[in-house]
Design a protein around this motif. Structure first.
Motif, PDB file in Angstrom:
ATOM      1  N   THR A 146       0.831  -1.213   0.000  1.00 46.16           N
ATOM      2  CA  THR A 146       0.000   0.000   0.000  1.00 46.16           C
ATOM      3  C   THR A 146       0.866   1.265   0.000  1.00 46.16           C
ATOM      4  O   THR A 146       0.611   2.192  -0.762  1.00 46.16           O
ATOM      5  N   VAL A 158       0.693   4.036  -2.980  1.00 46.41           N
ATOM      6  CA  VAL A 158       0.362   5.418  -2.654  1.00 46.41           C
ATOM      7  C   VAL A 158       1.440   6.359  -3.218  1.00 46.41           C
ATOM      8  O   VAL A 158       1.137   7.410  -3.790  1.00 46.41           O
ATOM      9  N   SER A 171      -6.845   4.732   0.019  1.00 48.55           N
ATOM     10  CA  SER A 171      -5.467   5.186   0.173  1.00 48.55           C
ATOM     11  C   SER A 171      -4.998   5.883  -1.096  1.00 48.55           C
ATOM     12  O   SER A 171      -4.287   6.877  -1.046  1.00 48.55           O
ATOM     13  N   SER A 179      -4.160   9.872  -1.713  1.00 44.52           N
ATOM     14  CA  SER A 179      -2.846  10.259  -2.213  1.00 44.52           C
ATOM     15  C   SER A 179      -3.001  11.366  -3.264  1.00 44.52           C
ATOM     16  O   SER A 179      -2.235  12.336  -3.278  1.00 44.52           O
ATOM     17  N   TYR A 188      -0.227   6.335   4.894  1.00 40.75           N
ATOM     18  CA  TYR A 188      -1.375   6.515   4.004  1.00 40.75           C
ATOM     19  C   TYR A 188      -2.633   6.684   4.836  1.00 40.75           C
ATOM     20  O   TYR A 188      -2.672   6.294   6.007  1.00 40.75           O
ATOM     21  N   LYS A 189      -3.626   7.293   4.198  1.00 43.39           N
ATOM     22  CA  LYS A 189      -4.867   7.562   4.910  1.00 43.39           C
ATOM     23  C   LYS A 189      -6.005   6.772   4.276  1.00 43.39           C
ATOM     24  O   LYS A 189      -6.055   6.629   3.054  1.00 43.39           O
ATOM     25  N   THR A 190      -6.896   6.257   5.117  1.00 39.25           N
ATOM     26  CA  THR A 190      -8.069   5.560   4.606  1.00 39.25           C
ATOM     27  C   THR A 190      -9.319   6.141   5.260  1.00 39.25           C
ATOM     28  O   THR A 190      -9.229   6.780   6.302  1.00 39.25           O
ATOM     29  N   THR A 204      -5.107   7.106   9.703  1.00 39.33           N
ATOM     30  CA  THR A 204      -3.838   7.249   8.996  1.00 39.33           C
ATOM     31  C   THR A 204      -2.872   6.221   9.556  1.00 39.33           C
ATOM     32  O   THR A 204      -2.628   6.173  10.759  1.00 39.33           O
TER      33      THR A 204
END
Ligand SMILES: [Zn+2]
Length: 377
Positions: free
Chosen positions: A22, A26, A77, A81, A118-120, A160
Motif C-alpha cells: 500500500t 500510494v 489510500s 494520495s 497513508y490515509k483511509t 492514517t
C-alpha cells in the motif's frame, strides 16, 4: 469535535507485506499524477483537478492490465494520495500569490523516505477498534493486534497508518466525538473502595457489587483453578486456557459496562470527585483473591473517572496514598488506632461520641482530605 487517537499496531508478516504494498502504491499514484499534471500544464496549459485525476485512476489506470496491482490495495489510500498531491499544489499556489517564492514546487516522493504513511476513510464499518481485545480492523488488512490504551466514544472518520524509520507501525484515528456538555454544580463527593460493597461514598451510599459480575468472577476462579491442574502444553491445557480466556473476556465486559454507568452517574452529579489512590505495594502483598479482583475494578474505575472528568470539565483528585482515611473521626479528628483492624465495621468516637460506620467515615475523610489538598474550603 474531531479528536485524534493514536495507537501502536503490531501487524503480522502477511499484514506487513500488504502495508508495504500500500505504501508503494500510494507513492506511485502521487508521482504518476504529479508527472501527468506537469505534462498537461506544459503542453496544453491546462491544470488537472483532483476529480480529473481520480476519474482517470478509476476509469483508465485501474482498467489497464499493466497496473492491475493497484486493485490489490485499499482504494481510499489511492484517492487520498491524489488529494494530498492537490493540497501540495494548493499550498504552492497560495505561497506564490503571497509573493513567497521559497515555497518549492511539489516534489516526487522518494522510495528512500523511511517515514511512510497513508490515509483511509471510514465506510460500512471497514474500520473498527476492539477496546477489550486490543485489536484494530483496517480495510484489506482485517484485524491487527494493537495497544489500545485510550478509549473513545464516537464515529470514526478516517485512519492514517504510518511506519516509522525504526519499523514501528501506528494508526491515528480521527474521531467525531459527541460529548454533550454537563451543567456545572456545587456537589463534592468522596469515594472509598470496598470489598463487600464496591463503593462507599461520603453521602452515606453503599453501592454493591453487581451479582452477575460476582457470578462470573466465581466462574473465572473455578476455571483458573482447573487450568492450574492441567499439564502445561498438553491438549487439555490448551483447551482449558481458551475457556479461561473466554470467561475472562466476559467478566471484563460486564465489569467495564457496569463501571461506565457508575462513573457517568458520579460525574453527572458531582463537580468535585475525590478518591483514594490505589496502593500498589499493598496490592502485591495481598494474596486474597477477592481483594485482587476489587483492585482490578478500582483501577478501571479511577481510569474512567480520570478521562471523563477531563471530558466533562470536572475536578478529579486522588489523595495522598499514605493518608490513614479509616482511622480519624470525621467529626472531631480523633485518631482511633483500633480501626487498623479491618474486622471493626462500626465504632463510637471516645472523644465526641459520634457513631461511625467504618466505610462511610472513611469516605467522608477522603473527601475532606482531598478538599484540603486541593485547597478548596
Ligand atoms: Zn470524634
Amino acid at each position: 469535535m474531531l479528536k485524534a487517537y493514536k495507537y501502536r499496531i503490531y501487524p503480522n508478516e502477511k499484514q506487513k507485506k500488504q502495508l508495504a504494498k500500500t505504501f508503494g502504491c500510494v507513492r506511485f499514484i502521487y508521482n504518476y499524477y504529479l508527472s501527468m499534471k506537469k505534462e498537461i500544464y506544459e503542453t496544453e496549459k491546462k491544470s488537472l483537478s483532483k476529480i480529473d485525476c481520480n476519474n482517470h485512476l478509476n476509469q483508465v489506470l485501474k482498467k489497464d492490465n499493466k497496473y492491475s496491482w493497484l486493485k490489490e490495495v485499499d482504494k481510499f489510500s489511492l484517492t487520498n494520495s491524489i488529494y494530498n498531491l492537490d493540497t501540495a499544489y494548493q499550498n504552492f499556489f497560495t505561497e506564490i500569490k503571497k509573493g513567497n517564492n521559497n515555497q518549492g514546487y511539489p516534489r516526487y516522493k522518494s522510495k528512500k523516505n523511511n517515514y511512510k504513511s497513508y490515509k483511509t476513510n471510514f465506510t460500512n464499518n471497514n474500520i473498527e477498534v476492539d477496546f477489550i481485545n486490543n485489536k484494530i480492523k483496517l480495510p484489506k488488512l482485517k484485524w491487527i493486534k494493537a495497544k489500545v490504551h485510550r478509549e473513545f466514544h464516537g464515529k470514526i472518520k478516517s485512519a492514517t497508518i504510518s511506519k516509522t524509520p525504526t519499523n514501528r507501525y501506528y494508526v491515528s484515528m480521527l474521531v467525531e466525538t459527541q460529548i454533550e456538555p454537563l451543567s456545572q454544580n456545587n456537589n463534592k463527593i468522596g469515594i472509598d473502595l470496598g470489598i463487600t460493597d464496591m463503593l462507599i461514598d461520603s453521602n452515606g451510599n453503599k453501592i454493591p457489587n453487581p451479582k452477575t459480575l460476582y457470578k462470573y468472577e466465581q466462574k473465572l476462579t473455578k476455571e483458573q483453578r482447573k487450568l492450574s491442574k492441567k499439564e502445561r502444553g498438553s491438549k487439555n491445557f490448551h483447551k482449558q486456557r481458551i475457556k479461561v480466556a473466554k470467561v475472562h473476556e466476559k467478566t471484563t465486559n460486564i465489569r467495564k459496562d457496569y463501571l461506565h454507568k457508575l462513573t457517568f452517574n458520579i460525574i453527572s452529579e458531582n463537580q468535585v470527585i475525590i478518591t483514594e489512590s490505589l496502593n500498589v505495594s499493598g496490592m502485591i502483598k495481598n494474596k486474597n483473591l477477592s481483594k485482587a479482583i476489587s483492585d482490578v475494578s478500582w483501577s478501571e474505575f479511577t481510569r474512567q473517572l480520570e478521562y471523563k472528568s477531563d471530558w466533562y470539565k470536572r475536578t478529579y483528585h486522588k489523595i495522598d496514598p499514605f493518608y490513614p482515611s479509616s482511622q480519624h473521626c470525621n467529626n472531631c479528628g480523633y485518631k482511633n488506632q483500633k480501626t487498623k483492624n479491618l474486622s471493626i465495621r462500626n465504632w463510637t468516637c471516645p472523644e465526641c461520641n459520634k457513631e461511625h460506620d467504618r466505610d462511610i467515615n472513611a469516605a467522608i475523610n477522603i473527601l475532606n482530605q482531598g478538599l484540603n489538598e486541593l485547597q478548596i474550603a
